[in-house]
Scaffold this active site. Sequence first.
Site, PDB file in Angstrom:
ATOM      1  N   GLU A   1      -0.889  -5.463   2.076  1.00  0.00           N
ATOM      2  CA  GLU A   1      -1.441  -6.355   3.309  1.00  0.00           C
ATOM      3  C   GLU A   1      -2.883  -6.593   3.051  1.00  0.00           C
ATOM      4  O   GLU A   1      -3.496  -6.436   3.989  1.00  0.00           O
ATOM      5  CB  GLU A   1      -0.927  -5.774   4.433  1.00  0.00           C
TER       6      GLU A   1
ATOM      7  N   GLU B   1       8.534  -5.275   2.761  1.00  0.00           N
ATOM      8  CA  GLU B   1       8.567  -4.473   3.845  1.00  0.00           C
ATOM      9  C   GLU B   1       9.329  -5.629   4.975  1.00  0.00           C
ATOM     10  O   GLU B   1       9.013  -6.736   4.917  1.00  0.00           O
ATOM     11  CB  GLU B   1       7.320  -4.373   4.627  1.00  0.00           C
TER      12      GLU B   1
HETATM   13  O1  AHR Z   1       5.577  -0.412   8.201  1.00  0.00           O
HETATM   14  C1  AHR Z   1       4.527  -0.298   9.171  1.00  0.00           C
HETATM   15  C2  AHR Z   1       3.338  -1.205   8.844  1.00  0.00           C
HETATM   16  O2  AHR Z   1       3.637  -2.394   8.925  1.00  0.00           O
HETATM   17  C3  AHR Z   1       2.728  -1.137   7.260  1.00  0.00           C
HETATM   18  O3  AHR Z   1       1.907  -0.038   7.082  1.00  0.00           O
HETATM   19  C4  AHR Z   1       2.161  -2.359   7.076  1.00  0.00           C
HETATM   20  O4  AHR Z   1       2.276  -2.613   5.667  1.00  0.00           O
HETATM   21  C5  AHR Z   1       2.792  -3.246   7.910  1.00  0.00           C
HETATM   22  O5  AHR Z   1       2.037  -3.941   8.926  1.00  0.00           O
END
Ligand code: AHR
Length: 490
Positions: free
Chosen positions: A173, A296
């Site tokens: 991210e 994710e």
């Molecule tokens: O999964 C929780 C968080 O969500 C992670 O650390 C991040 O990559 C995303 O914003």
Amino acid sequence: MEKYLINPNQKISKINKDIYGHFSEHLGRCIYEGLYVGEDSPIPNVNGMRKDVVEALKEMGIPVLRWPGGCFADEYHWKDGIGAKEDRKKMINTHWGGVIEDNSFGTHEFFELCSQLGCDAYVNGNVGSGTVQEMSEWVEYMTFDGVSPLAEQRRANGSEEPFTVKYFGVGNENWGCGGHMLPEFYADQYRNYETFIRDYDGNKRIYRIACGANAFDFNWTDVMMKKACSRMNGLSLHYYTVPHDWGKKGKALEFTEEEYYITVEKAYKIEELVRRHGDIMNRYDPEKRVGMIVDEWGTWYDVEEGTNPGFLYQQNTMRDAVVAGLTLNVFNKYSDRVKMANIAQTVNVLQAVALTDGEDMLLTPTYYIFKMYKDHQENMLLGSYITTPDISEKETLPKLIESASIKEDGTIVATIVNTSLDESSEIKCQIADFKVKGIDAEILTGPMDAHNSFENKNAVKTKIFDGYKVTADGFETTVPPCSIVKFVIK
Ligand code: AHR
């Protein structure tokens, strides 16, 4: 009656088992307590990894695990997590609750965990607050089997053989917690960092993953593909299903029917995302060499009352099972482009498959979906189509969402999600040029808020399903509301 057509003659793409992957971050009780309790813990463990969770994840068929973050990855300095534990440097986990991270779970512990799980490793490097040298040295430390100071250090720390790093993520991210970079700047950074990720003898070529877009940020994908496509193997995509907004997300256990539909409809946006980001990737990479890596995804609710807001602990219901079932069907459908996906996060964080309370553990409805769907892993996706009404006002949520695949021995696996809360679906399935010899079917169903608790761990569980009739060229079935059914057809 809905029509369901499966064509075993149309083999589309291999469903990479890593689509069924998981994500574990130094966040809340995911690593510490959830996976790792330390050798001296009274909780039964093997080399510090808790036995109950490892057994459950193996049984579920976990193919790959992503670590150490998430946002944590871009403030993690790997050298702090090797060597004698008592000498390891402590740090503040600034993203997640400001707790002290003692680095007792580091590189060697991660590979020990992967080895106990029998899964592949996806390591995520630090671009945001690290250096090219630091990342390059981590790869050398982990994977070089020759003579070098770093390889010697790894040996001195107990690992004679190099570790196998299948996937390596270059930052996380980086448009947000990983440095708030603009895509053009990150693309240059990526090219620089990636250059120094070496493929050492004895270690297979590392699959390099560039940080990809947040949800609907199509420009990020466009810039990355334009500027760095030739230097990456995979490009990530993150998408969380948040029922309301980031301020007040909605509760995991107490929610209305309206909130159920909002959640499931938002979850189904993954189809649009994969399709549209995929369309952009197709312009630069029509051969589909670069994998889309959805590293994710999952539901994100308000934390359970009385828990640390930075620990992201939430319960898990049939609503989450529906989200998982439909999402995995979408990934199967796009398996020509989606090469890995990692639900967030394995234990005790967000849409977890297991929750722990001290030495107690329960498996969530989402767990049972992964276990049910493991039958798709490494199969060939088949051409399939189901007629279905749309059940949302905006016509963006089909009632039925399916995928079908075939094993090498010719067995067909079909998974169908009925997203409706009150209507079952009568379905007539026809399989082209196929004579059905027998079917085994399983179902996960229940009221939308059904869940497993530490008082009742088996409230939601997969059951054998016998609500079908074999026909000359397929089967007929009635799929109950709020359910996920798997048919294994021989
Ligand atoms: O999964 C929780 C968080 O969500 C992670 O650390 C991040 O990559 C995303 O914003």
